[in-house]
Structures are given as structure tokens and as C-alpha cells.
Design a protein around this motif. Structure first.
Motif, short mmCIF file in Angstrom:
data_model
loop_
_atom_site.label_atom_id
_atom_site.label_comp_id
_atom_site.label_asym_id
_atom_site.label_seq_id
_atom_site.Cartn_x
_atom_site.Cartn_y
_atom_site.Cartn_z
N ASP A 125 -1.47 -5.42 -0.91
CA ASP A 125 -2.02 -5.75 -2.25
C ASP A 125 -0.90 -6.27 -3.10
OD1 ASP A 125 -3.80 -6.53 -4.56
OD2 ASP A 125 -4.96 -4.50 -3.87
N GLY A 155 -5.94 -1.81 -3.15
CA GLY A 155 -6.65 -1.20 -4.22
C GLY A 155 -5.83 -1.17 -5.67
N GLN A 160 -9.16 -8.99 -4.48
CA GLN A 160 -10.56 -8.44 -4.41
C GLN A 160 -10.93 -8.18 -2.88
OE1 GLN A 160 -12.34 -7.72 -7.08
NE2 GLN A 160 -10.39 -8.14 -8.01
N TRP A 161 -10.62 -6.98 -2.37
CA TRP A 161 -10.63 -6.85 -0.85
C TRP A 161 -11.97 -7.15 -0.27
CZ3 TRP A 161 -6.85 -7.11 1.99
CH2 TRP A 161 -5.43 -6.96 1.28
N ARG A 202 -9.16 4.60 1.44
CA ARG A 202 -10.34 4.67 0.75
C ARG A 202 -10.85 3.41 0.08
NH1 ARG A 202 -7.33 9.43 -0.49
NH2 ARG A 202 -6.53 8.44 -2.57
N THR A 203 -9.62 2.51 -0.22
CA THR A 203 -10.19 1.15 -0.71
C THR A 203 -10.80 0.18 0.63
OG1 THR A 203 -8.16 0.87 -2.08
CG2 THR A 203 -9.15 -1.01 -1.45
#
Length: 210
Positions: A125, A155, A160-161, A202-203
Motif C-alpha cells: 500500500d 489496509g 482500495q484493495w 486481515r485486509t
């Protein structure tokens, strides 16, 4: 260097790994056009060697500014215009959306036409630092000061994954999504690195097939 790439291909073939990553690079004393002409002679035999061994050579779209004496792009694979050139040689893309955001390029719009040429994805990111773009511009500082962005684990930045991974999946990509940890906030100890990787996991876990 070319012998090293061939040895990496040999190792990848022996291990059943489908890709070997490298960069295009550049000679800062030559024009971009002259660099690309020289690179064709270097990469065509390497691509052929890799394919003979069942391996794809992939190029990351990183600027590698530290390779250029003035801090300009040192890797001539940083934009879709240059991707099209390398695809004609049989090179494929190691797609890292963070570098596109840092150039003001929409990572989804840039990737969508070329998903079939993406052989690996790096999940990193990027956080844009408010106001600094007005001082440095997209190429960043020449003074050694901090630039207008910094890399983060997935994250904790601007990407915006869901949109990125969704576009890749719609385009047919079903390969690896590898977290590239360069987040300065989550380094310094094994525990902090692991915590940063946990944030990335977690993302991404609900977006990527297991």
C-alpha cells in the motif's frame, strides 16, 4: 548479470516456480528510446531461455529512482506505455499498484487492459502525505528530504484493495498475491513485522482465494 538471471531460471525450473522477477533498468547516459533498443537485444535471448525452461520472466513496475543519479525513474517499466513495449518481447508484468498511485495513475484503470499479461502481484500500500506534492511534484525530492508518499502494509494506505483484486479476478488472474512489507511503522523487531503482516492478512484474506 545475464548469467545470474539464467541461474535463477534454472533454480525456478528445478523448484517448479513459474516466474523469475527482474527489472529493465536503464543507462542514464542514453535516451529512453536508445535504452529500449539496447534492452531488446538483452531480453530476447533471456526470455527464450526462460521459456525453454517453462518459466516466465516478470518485470516489476517500480521506478527504482535510486538507480538514477538525479532520482528519476531508473527502471523503464514504470508505466503502461512501457509495459506494452516489454510485452512485445515476451516479458510479463509483476504488478505492484503502490508504484502507480505514487505516479498519479489509477491502479485499476492501468491494470485492466493488461491482466492477461500479469504473472505475479505484489500487495503493498501507499500513504500520500498531505501537502508535500505541492513542493516536490510526482518525481519527488532531489534534496534527500522525505517525499510525498510512504509505503504501508495493505489496509493502511490509499489503495482500495477490493477494487484492485476484483479487477484482477474479473480479468482472469488467479495467481499469487504476495505481501511486500516496506512499512516503516511496522519494522524494528520480529514482533512488529509480524504485526504488520497480520494487518495485511486481515485486509486481504476475504478478497483472495485460499
Amino acid at each position: 548479470m545475464n548469467a545470474h538471471v539464467r541461474r535463477c531460471v534454472d533454480a525456478a525450473a528445478a523448484l517448479g516456480c513459474p516466474t523469475v522477477g527482474t527489472f529493465v533498468g536503464r543507462d542514464p547516459g542514453l535516451s529512453v528510446r536508445d535504452n529500449l533498443e539496447r534492452a531488446e537485444g538483452v531480453f530476447r535471448p533471456l526470455v527464450a531461455y526462460a521459456r525453454d525452461h517453462g518459466v516466465d520472466l516478470v518485470i516489476e513496475n517500480c521506478l527504482m529512482k535510486s538507480w538514477h543519479p538525479d532520482g528519476y525513474p531508473g527502471n523503464l517499466a514504470y508505466s503502461p506505455e512501457l509495459w506494452e513495449w516489454m510485452f512485445t518481447l515476451g516479458l510479463r508484468l509483476n504488478y505492484d499498484p503502490s508504484h502507480l498511485v505514487a505516479l498519479g495513475i489509477d491502479p485499476v484503470a492501468a491494470a485492466m487492459p493488461y491482466v492477461s499479461q500479469i504473472a505475479h502481484v505484489q500487495a503493498k500500500d501507499v500513504e500520500l502525505l498531505p501537502g508535500t506534492i505541492n513542493r516536490f511534484g510526482y518525481y519527488g525530492p532531489i534534496s534527500g528530504e522525505k517525499g510525498w508518499y510512504r509505503f504501508r502494509v495493505p489496509g493502511l494506505g490509499q489503495i482500495q484493495w477490493g477494487e484492485v483484486v476484483g479487477a484482477l479476478r474479473r480479468g482472469g488472474y488467479d495467481g499469487a498475491v504476495s505481501v511486500e512489507h516496506e512499512d516503516p511503522e511496522w519494522t524494528g523487531s520480529t514482533e512488529r513485522v509480524q504485526s504488520g503482516l497480520g494487518i495485511a492478512y486481515r485486509t486481504l484474506r476475504h478478497l483472495v482465494r485460499g
